[in-house]
Design a protein around this motif. Structure first.
Motif, PDB file in Angstrom:
ATOM      1  N   ARG A  10      -0.778  11.251 -19.352  1.00 18.37           N
ATOM      2  CA  ARG A  10      -1.955  10.322 -19.590  1.00 18.37           C
ATOM      3  C   ARG A  10      -1.586   8.763 -19.168  1.00 18.37           C
ATOM      4  N   HIS A  11      -0.346   8.406 -19.568  1.00 16.89           N
ATOM      5  CA  HIS A  11       0.026   7.074 -19.399  1.00 16.89           C
ATOM      6  C   HIS A  11       0.017   6.871 -18.016  1.00 16.89           C
ATOM      7  N   TYR A  12       0.632   7.726 -16.883  1.00 13.97           N
ATOM      8  CA  TYR A  12       0.684   7.682 -15.543  1.00 13.97           C
ATOM      9  C   TYR A  12      -0.766   7.668 -14.971  1.00 13.97           C
ATOM     10  N   GLU A  13      -1.672   8.422 -15.502  1.00 14.80           N
ATOM     11  CA  GLU A  13      -3.034   8.509 -15.095  1.00 14.80           C
ATOM     12  C   GLU A  13      -3.746   6.927 -15.040  1.00 14.80           C
ATOM     13  N   LYS A  14      -3.189   6.195 -16.177  1.00 10.92           N
ATOM     14  CA  LYS A  14      -3.735   4.911 -16.287  1.00 10.92           C
ATOM     15  C   LYS A  14      -2.917   3.827 -15.616  1.00 10.92           C
ATOM     16  N   PHE A  15      -1.623   4.139 -15.563  1.00  9.85           N
ATOM     17  CA  PHE A  15      -0.715   2.991 -15.152  1.00  9.85           C
ATOM     18  C   PHE A  15      -0.819   2.950 -13.618  1.00  9.85           C
ATOM     19  N   ILE A  16      -0.867   3.951 -12.997  1.00  6.35           N
ATOM     20  CA  ILE A  16      -0.808   3.586 -11.454  1.00  6.35           C
ATOM     21  C   ILE A  16      -1.942   3.172 -10.949  1.00  6.35           C
ATOM     22  N   PRO A  17      -3.319   3.458 -11.316  1.00  6.82           N
ATOM     23  CA  PRO A  17      -4.416   2.714 -10.825  1.00  6.82           C
ATOM     24  C   PRO A  17      -4.676   1.363 -11.170  1.00  6.82           C
ATOM     25  N   LEU A  18      -3.760   0.838 -12.063  1.00 11.91           N
ATOM     26  CA  LEU A  18      -3.803  -0.680 -12.380  1.00 11.91           C
ATOM     27  C   LEU A  18      -3.394  -1.400 -11.006  1.00 11.91           C
ATOM     28  N   HIS A  19      -2.574  -1.143 -10.365  1.00 13.06           N
ATOM     29  CA  HIS A  19      -1.848  -1.638  -9.053  1.00 13.06           C
ATOM     30  C   HIS A  19      -3.004  -1.159  -7.957  1.00 13.06           C
ATOM     31  N   PRO A  20      -3.910  -2.016  -7.402  1.00  9.74           N
ATOM     32  CA  PRO A  20      -4.936  -1.806  -6.432  1.00  9.74           C
ATOM     33  C   PRO A  20      -4.424  -1.060  -5.139  1.00  9.74           C
ATOM     34  N   GLN A  21      -3.199  -1.535  -4.684  1.00 12.59           N
ATOM     35  CA  GLN A  21      -2.899  -1.094  -3.373  1.00 12.59           C
ATOM     36  C   GLN A  21      -2.029   0.287  -3.449  1.00 12.59           C
ATOM     37  N   TRP A  22      -1.942   0.896  -4.581  1.00 16.22           N
ATOM     38  CA  TRP A  22      -1.445   2.072  -4.993  1.00 16.22           C
ATOM     39  C   TRP A  22      -2.581   3.265  -4.800  1.00 16.22           C
ATOM     40  N   GLU A  23      -2.018   4.313  -4.067  1.00 17.56           N
ATOM     41  CA  GLU A  23      -2.815   5.468  -4.357  1.00 17.56           C
ATOM     42  C   GLU A  23      -2.190   6.447  -4.848  1.00 17.56           C
ATOM     43  N   ASN A  40       3.241  17.464 -26.872  1.00 13.75           N
ATOM     44  CA  ASN A  40       2.325  16.195 -27.110  1.00 13.75           C
ATOM     45  C   ASN A  40       3.137  15.270 -26.161  1.00 13.75           C
ATOM     46  N   SER A  41       4.317  15.128 -25.989  1.00 15.30           N
ATOM     47  CA  SER A  41       5.203  14.164 -25.405  1.00 15.30           C
ATOM     48  C   SER A  41       4.827  14.151 -23.992  1.00 15.30           C
ATOM     49  N   LEU A  42       4.880  15.238 -23.392  1.00 15.74           N
ATOM     50  CA  LEU A  42       4.487  15.563 -22.038  1.00 15.74           C
ATOM     51  C   LEU A  42       3.151  15.192 -21.778  1.00 15.74           C
ATOM     52  N   LYS A  43       2.000  15.570 -22.518  1.00 16.30           N
ATOM     53  CA  LYS A  43       0.704  15.125 -22.440  1.00 16.30           C
ATOM     54  C   LYS A  43       0.237  13.518 -22.340  1.00 16.30           C
ATOM     55  N   ASN A  44       1.400  12.910 -23.348  1.00 17.07           N
ATOM     56  CA  ASN A  44       1.179  11.417 -23.256  1.00 17.07           C
ATOM     57  C   ASN A  44       1.850  10.900 -22.241  1.00 17.07           C
ATOM     58  N   GLN A  45       2.882  11.262 -21.560  1.00 17.50           N
ATOM     59  CA  GLN A  45       3.538  10.722 -20.287  1.00 17.50           C
ATOM     60  C   GLN A  45       2.478  11.096 -19.112  1.00 17.50           C
ATOM     61  N   LYS A  58       1.008  -1.191   0.094  1.00 20.57           N
ATOM     62  CA  LYS A  58      -0.119  -0.130   0.145  1.00 20.57           C
ATOM     63  C   LYS A  58       0.860   1.175   0.041  1.00 20.57           C
ATOM     64  N   LEU A  59       1.004   1.953  -0.812  1.00 19.69           N
ATOM     65  CA  LEU A  59       1.837   3.124  -1.193  1.00 19.69           C
ATOM     66  C   LEU A  59       1.073   4.132  -1.843  1.00 19.69           C
ATOM     67  N   ARG A  60       1.430   5.307  -1.551  1.00 15.84           N
ATOM     68  CA  ARG A  60       1.115   6.600  -2.279  1.00 15.84           C
ATOM     69  C   ARG A  60       2.047   6.875  -3.143  1.00 15.84           C
ATOM     70  N   VAL A  61       1.688   6.971  -4.635  1.00 13.66           N
ATOM     71  CA  VAL A  61       2.531   7.090  -5.693  1.00 13.66           C
ATOM     72  C   VAL A  61       2.178   8.204  -6.322  1.00 13.66           C
ATOM     73  N   ALA A  62       3.531   8.849  -6.804  1.00 15.54           N
ATOM     74  CA  ALA A  62       3.283  10.031  -7.488  1.00 15.54           C
ATOM     75  C   ALA A  62       4.271   9.820  -8.956  1.00 15.54           C
ATOM     76  N   ALA A  63       3.881  10.307  -9.954  1.00 18.58           N
ATOM     77  CA  ALA A  63       4.504  10.393 -11.254  1.00 18.58           C
ATOM     78  C   ALA A  63       5.408  11.686 -11.597  1.00 18.58           C
ATOM     79  N   TYR A  64       6.590  11.419 -12.342  1.00 23.44           N
ATOM     80  CA  TYR A  64       7.326  12.699 -12.428  1.00 23.44           C
ATOM     81  C   TYR A  64       7.528  12.622 -13.911  1.00 23.44           C
ATOM     82  N   ALA A  65       7.383  13.687 -14.983  1.00 14.72           N
ATOM     83  CA  ALA A  65       7.631  13.840 -16.351  1.00 14.72           C
ATOM     84  C   ALA A  65       8.111  14.797 -16.443  1.00 14.72           C
ATOM     85  N   ARG A  66       9.194  14.896 -17.581  1.00  9.61           N
ATOM     86  CA  ARG A  66       9.955  16.088 -18.122  1.00  9.61           C
ATOM     87  C   ARG A  66       9.986  15.851 -19.652  1.00  9.61           C
TER      88      ARG A  66
END
Length: 571
Positions: free
Chosen positions: A51-64, A44-49, A26-34
């Motif tokens: 969007r990717h993390y907004e979908k990737f992180i919720p795939l892990h049930p224990q992650w907030e 566009n690359s930044l927007k894609n990054q 159970k972790l509080r997870v943040a993403a970093y993009a640059r």
């Protein structure tokens, strides 16, 4: 019973610290993009990054998912300017983040030292904060990953260095081919014309033209800024409030006269991205007539001179030019404007050479008295001697000096840059360069800077020169030999020593009788000339004059009034 009480578990361990798989904790997870630039592709690359993390992180049930930190248009090798990155680290220190997810090591940091130091700091927090580099499949929470992280960080730094060299080589090739990068995003009066060219944007050009007209007419930057703000004319960034610095920058920019200078600054190191002004360390590129001009080259050159003038001084006159007197006792002298800082000593020396002043044949007799020796009068100058004191702030004439020209209301200061003589002559108040004579102290930093540079004087010292008063009929002039000055050391340098000091050469040639001093002070010339013509006018010098037609104050005021009323703005 007592022993059983001692063995009771007081509290349970939080489950999130028990699981061996960090993906299941159970972790509080943040993403970093640059992204490194603010171009549309990188945007566009930044927007894609994101969007990717907004979908990737919720795939892990224990992650907030606690959000994404990002930096746009920021180079990866320096951390100090990366606001998003610094805010993320501060959130880790505050205990609101347990894990950071980032695309790869090169997105996190391209400086191996910054990368390892940041990772080490996050791991020493309680609880430790990990970093998951997705493409590298590496998590700093896993033991044994430090070696792999070091290798990845080393390759990221090497990639950055190679990219920096490649960019440097590419830019040099482009510039050598006569092509220049011409950003016009915030450049008032211009817009892009293809990849390497510019074209005039009419509305902005009108504002630029107005700025130059007012500045060349003698309006200071502060007053021009107030006028532009009052007229609601937008700056290059679209602001309606102008600053004096914004006005100065437009007058300083060579692109408004159709020229372009490339490589004014260069990057010292790809690691720090620190830049320095290019004064010869790198090749500098200049292209005159590169694009359509809004002002002439002469107007731009004149503006550069005026930018170094002291508009706040009561002695300043915006029409000042270097002119040389070509006959009379003051032949070779140049009238000086105390507040005009556009010219340095090299300009005055060059003007004298260009003027080709004719030397006067001097016929004089030197009296010889057997047994008599010449001594320097400066060594015997008492408190009542007539002297000028020159400091970095200006010129100070003592009471005895002022009394030599009794009844004179205003004077003009002149400089002979080759003989290194300073002169003071009576002048009408209508003259452009006059200063009041009864004031004794003349604030003139710009004039002093020229004298100090010409003489090679030390900035912290003051210099004193005795007055040589020439009077003949109704003509009168004071001459000061800058070659023969005593000096005053600042208190911090002189310690317990004397406040007054003289050059050692004055003592070594004591008692000699060469005629050089007589010649330098122009006594010989004064005795030769039938007419001194002390009031002789100075004439223009080729290369130092200006054919620019400037607005009068009345014309400028009418132009501004027409703009306020919505009339024609420019002729």
């Amino acid at each position: 019973m007592a022993n059983n009480k001692r063995k009771r578990i007081i509290s349970q361990v939080d489950p999130k610290y028990i699981s061996k798989d960090w993906r299941e904790k159970k972790l509080r997870v943040a993403a970093y993009a640059r992204v490194s630039t603010d171009s549309s592709d990188q945007e566009n690359s930044l927007k894609n990054q994101l969007r990717h993390y907004e979908k990737f992180i919720p795939l892990h049930p224990q992650w907030e998912y606690v959000g994404t930190f990002s930096d746009e248009g920021i180079s990866g090798t320096s951390l100090r300017n990366r606001t998003g990155f610094l805010n993320m680290i501060e959130a880790c220190r505050a205990g609101t983040i347990d894990l950071i997810v980032v695309k790869e090591v090169s997105r996190f940091a391209r400086n191996i030292i910054d990368c390892l130091n940041t990772v080490e700091e996050l791991l020493t927090l309680d609880p430790p904060v990990g970093i998951f580099f997705e493409n590298n499949n590496l998590n700093t929470l896993d033991t044994g990953n430090k070696v792999f992280l070091t290798i990845f960080a080393m390759f990221a730094e090497l990639e950055s260095e190679l990219k920096s060299r490649s960019v440097e080589f590419g830019l040099s090739a482009i510039f050598d081919d006569g092509k220049h990068l011409c950003p016009t995003k915030n450049l008032l009066g211009y817009e892009k014309d293809g990849k390497y060219m510019m074209k005039v944007e009419p509305e902005g050009a009108k504002t630029v033209r107005l700025i130059y007209d007012l500045f060349l007419a003698g309006y200071p930057q502060k007053e021009i800024a107030a006028i532009l703000t009052d007229l609601s004319l937008p700056t290059g960034k679209g602001n309606l409030v102008w600053s004096p610095m914004a006005v100065s920058n437009i007058c300083r920019n060579e692109r408004y006269c159709g020229a372009i200078i490339t490589r004014k600054r260069y990057t010292v190191s790809f690691l720090t991205h620190q830049t320095r002004r290019n004064v010869g360390q790198r090749k500098l590129y200049f292209d005159s007539g590169h694009h359509e001009a809004i002002v002439s080259e002469e107007e731009h050159a004149r503006a550069l001179l005026l930018l170094r003038a002291n508009y706040a001084s009561p002695y300043f006159h915006h029409e000042y030019e270097i002119k040389v007197i070509r006959h009379g006792l003051l032949s070779g002298f140049i009238p000086m404007n105390p507040a005009f800082g556009g010219y340095d000593s090299g300009h005055y020396l060059g003007a004298y050479v260009m003027a080709q002043v004719q030397n006067v044949d001097i016929e004089t007799q030197l009296a010889y008295i057997a047994g008599a020796k010449r001594v320097r009068k400066e060594l015997f100058g008492g408190k009542d001697a007539a002297v000028v004191t020159i400091s970095r702030q200006g010129l100070s004439f003592n009471t005895a000096c002022v009394s030599l020209m009794e009844g004179v209301a205003s004077v003009e200061i002149l400089l002979h840059p080759v003989e290194r003589l300073l002169a003071v002559r009576k002048r009408s108040k209508k003259s452009k360069n006059v200063v009041p004579w009864g004031m004794k102290v003349i604030s003139a930093k710009e004039l002093s800077a020229v004298i100090y540079d010409l003489m090679g004087w030390r900035k912290g010292w003051k210099y004193r020169s005795l007055a040589n008063c020439f009077t003949k009929g109704g003509e009168q002039v004071l001459l000061f030999d800058l070659n023969s000055c005593e000096f005053r050391l600042p208190r911090v340098e002189r310690g317990e020593g004397p406040a007054r000091a003289v050059p050692s050469s004055w003592l070594s040639d004591f008692g000699e009788s060469p005629p050089e001093q007589l010649m330098l002070c122009r006594h010989a010339l004064a005795s030769t000339l039938r007419q001194w013509q002390v009031g002789a006018s100075a004439s223009a010098v080729d290369g130092f004059g200006s054919d620019i037609k400037t607005l009068s104050r009345e014309e400028a005021e009418k132009r501004i009034a027409d703009m306020r009323s919505g009339g024609e703005t420019h002729g």
